[in-house]
Motif scaffolding. Structure first.
Motif, PDB file in Angstrom:
ATOM      1  N   SER A 109     -50.661  14.007  51.769  1.00  0.00           N
ATOM      2  CA  SER A 109     -51.225  13.647  50.463  1.00  0.00           C
ATOM      3  C   SER A 109     -50.222  13.972  49.369  1.00  0.00           C
ATOM      4  CB  SER A 109     -52.530  14.405  50.232  1.00  0.00           C
ATOM      5  OG  SER A 109     -53.436  14.175  51.265  1.00  0.00           O
ATOM      6  N   ARG A 110     -49.097  13.327  49.445  1.00  0.00           N
ATOM      7  CA  ARG A 110     -47.974  13.640  48.558  1.00  0.00           C
ATOM      8  C   ARG A 110     -48.328  13.540  47.072  1.00  0.00           C
ATOM      9  NH1 ARG A 110     -43.093  16.229  48.345  1.00  0.00           N
ATOM     10  NH2 ARG A 110     -41.750  15.185  46.888  1.00  0.00           N
ATOM     11  N   ASP A 111     -49.040  12.486  46.673  1.00  0.00           N
ATOM     12  CA  ASP A 111     -49.388  12.322  45.257  1.00  0.00           C
ATOM     13  C   ASP A 111     -50.266  13.460  44.761  1.00  0.00           C
ATOM     14  OD1 ASP A 111     -47.941   9.975  45.177  1.00  0.00           O
ATOM     15  OD2 ASP A 111     -49.693   8.683  45.402  1.00  0.00           O
ATOM     16  N   GLN A 112     -51.242  13.866  45.581  1.00  0.00           N
ATOM     17  CA  GLN A 112     -52.127  14.962  45.195  1.00  0.00           C
ATOM     18  C   GLN A 112     -51.366  16.281  45.165  1.00  0.00           C
ATOM     19  OE1 GLN A 112     -52.735  12.609  47.387  1.00  0.00           O
ATOM     20  NE2 GLN A 112     -54.556  11.564  46.648  1.00  0.00           N
ATOM     21  N   TRP A 113     -50.430  16.460  46.099  1.00  0.00           N
ATOM     22  CA  TRP A 113     -49.612  17.663  46.141  1.00  0.00           C
ATOM     23  C   TRP A 113     -48.783  17.766  44.853  1.00  0.00           C
ATOM     24  CZ3 TRP A 113     -44.349  18.743  46.161  1.00  0.00           C
ATOM     25  CH2 TRP A 113     -43.977  20.019  46.591  1.00  0.00           C
ATOM     26  N   VAL A 114     -48.162  16.663  44.454  1.00  0.00           N
ATOM     27  CA  VAL A 114     -47.350  16.647  43.228  1.00  0.00           C
ATOM     28  C   VAL A 114     -48.232  16.886  42.006  1.00  0.00           C
ATOM     29  CG1 VAL A 114     -45.954  15.151  41.736  1.00  0.00           C
ATOM     30  CG2 VAL A 114     -45.507  15.216  44.185  1.00  0.00           C
ATOM     31  N   SER A 115     -49.395  16.272  41.972  1.00  0.00           N
ATOM     32  CA  SER A 115     -50.315  16.443  40.846  1.00  0.00           C
ATOM     33  C   SER A 115     -50.750  17.904  40.716  1.00  0.00           C
ATOM     34  CB  SER A 115     -51.536  15.546  41.017  1.00  0.00           C
ATOM     35  OG  SER A 115     -52.427  15.718  39.960  1.00  0.00           O
ATOM     36  N   ALA A 116     -51.106  18.526  41.831  1.00  0.00           N
ATOM     37  CA  ALA A 116     -51.512  19.942  41.803  1.00  0.00           C
ATOM     38  C   ALA A 116     -50.355  20.815  41.327  1.00  0.00           C
ATOM     39  CB  ALA A 116     -51.980  20.381  43.186  1.00  0.00           C
ATOM     40  N   ARG A 117     -49.164  20.516  41.802  1.00  0.00           N
ATOM     41  CA  ARG A 117     -47.982  21.286  41.396  1.00  0.00           C
ATOM     42  C   ARG A 117     -47.733  21.159  39.893  1.00  0.00           C
ATOM     43  NH1 ARG A 117     -43.118  19.052  43.255  1.00  0.00           N
ATOM     44  NH2 ARG A 117     -41.760  19.771  41.647  1.00  0.00           N
TER      45      ARG A 117
END
Length: 173
Positions: A109-117
């Protein structure tokens, strides 16, 4: 599940809720189906204006240990963290964002990972608590890679600059 999803997309939300509930009742042990149905049920309830029921469904889904690892959990965690932030439950929101900085979400879930970061970086700047900043900035990265560390620092400044010059930070207040 697909019938329920089709009803949801066709804006026939009452039928979608019935069908999602049926899928959840019929296949509770088939997690790849029931987890997705529970997530879509919560989203449908929220879109119908039943925010309490939808948020409760999403919260129950996140509390279910059998759901861990399913890619929709990242979406559910972001939704829940944003809701908690809006309710001024900062520590709980930060905890959910930190939980997404896992290697498995980095892959699935790369997009969600980046968003959380990015939300963690901005939160640390807004609240003045920089303990989670380093965790967010250097998550899932070898410590001895100076080039990547430099790129991450540049990215952090870019996030801050873009956020505050475009007024995107309004969701944080």
């Amino acid at each position: 599940f697909m019938q329920a999803y089709s009803k949801e997309l066709a804006r026939d939300r009452n039928d979608a809720v019935k069908l999602y509930s049926e899928v959840i009742d019929l296949y509770p042990d088939v997690t790849w189906v029931s987890v997705n149905a529970r997530y879509r049920l919560g989203c449908t309830q929220i879109s119908m204006g039943e925010k309490k029921a939808g948020n409760a469904t999403i919260s129950e889904l996140l509390a279910d240990s059998s759901a861990v690892g399913n890619p929709v959990i990242a979406d559910a965690a972001l939704m829940e963290a944003d809701r908690l932030w809006a309710e001024k439950k900062i520590e709980e929101a930060v905890g959910l964002w930190l939980s997404l900085l896992d290697q498995s979400y980095h892959r699935s879930s790369r997009d969600q990972w980046v968003s959380a970061r990015q939300k963690l970086m901005i939160t640390s700047f807004v609240t003045g608590k920089f303990g989670d900043f380093e965790t967010a900035l250097f998550a899932v990265m070898p410590e001895d890679n100076a080039k990547v560390r430099r790129e991450r620092i540049d990215e952090a400044f870019s996030v801050y600059y873009n956020c505050f010059t475009s007024g995107w930070w309004h969701w944080m207040v």
